[in-house]
Design a protein around this motif. Structure first.
Motif, short mmCIF file in Angstrom:
data_model
loop_
_atom_site.label_atom_id
_atom_site.label_comp_id
_atom_site.label_asym_id
_atom_site.label_seq_id
_atom_site.Cartn_x
_atom_site.Cartn_y
_atom_site.Cartn_z
N VAL A 14 0.83 -1.21 0.00
CA VAL A 14 0.00 0.00 0.00
C VAL A 14 0.86 1.25 0.00
N GLU A 17 2.63 1.67 -3.51
CA GLU A 17 1.69 2.05 -4.56
C GLU A 17 1.17 3.47 -4.35
N SER A 18 0.92 3.84 -3.11
CA SER A 18 0.47 5.21 -2.82
C SER A 18 1.56 6.21 -3.17
N SER A 22 1.04 8.97 -6.07
CA SER A 22 1.12 10.38 -5.65
C SER A 22 2.24 11.11 -6.37
N GLY A 51 2.86 8.36 1.05
CA GLY A 51 3.07 6.91 1.10
C GLY A 51 3.22 6.40 2.52
N CYS A 54 -0.22 6.50 4.26
CA CYS A 54 -1.08 5.41 3.80
C CYS A 54 -0.63 4.07 4.38
#
Length: 68
Positions: A14, A17-18, A22, A51, A54
């Motif tokens: 997560v 990927e965030s 972003s 990131g 998250c």
């Protein structure tokens, strides 16, 4: 043990990927606005913070909702 590894893998997934999403959005927006190179490079830091946030959020959520 496997539960902790699964949670850690989910957090890393997560967060990475965030960060990537972003960074792409912020860099494209700063380039479209014709901001300076220093500000475009600063989007890396902002995306990193997003990131981390998250990743922390999904960690807290996973720990709160895990089966005992």
């Amino acid at each position: 043990m496997l539960e902790k590894i699964g949670i850690a893998a989910l957090v890393v997934l997560v967060a990475s990927e965030s960060f990537a999403f972003s960074e792409a959005i912020l860099w494209a927006a700063s380039a479209a606005a014709h901001l300076s190179t220093a500000l475009q490079n600063g989007t890396f830091i902002v995306a990193g913070l997003i990131g981390l946030a998250c990743g922390y959020w999904i960690l807290r959520s996973a720990l709160a909702h895990r089966a005992d």
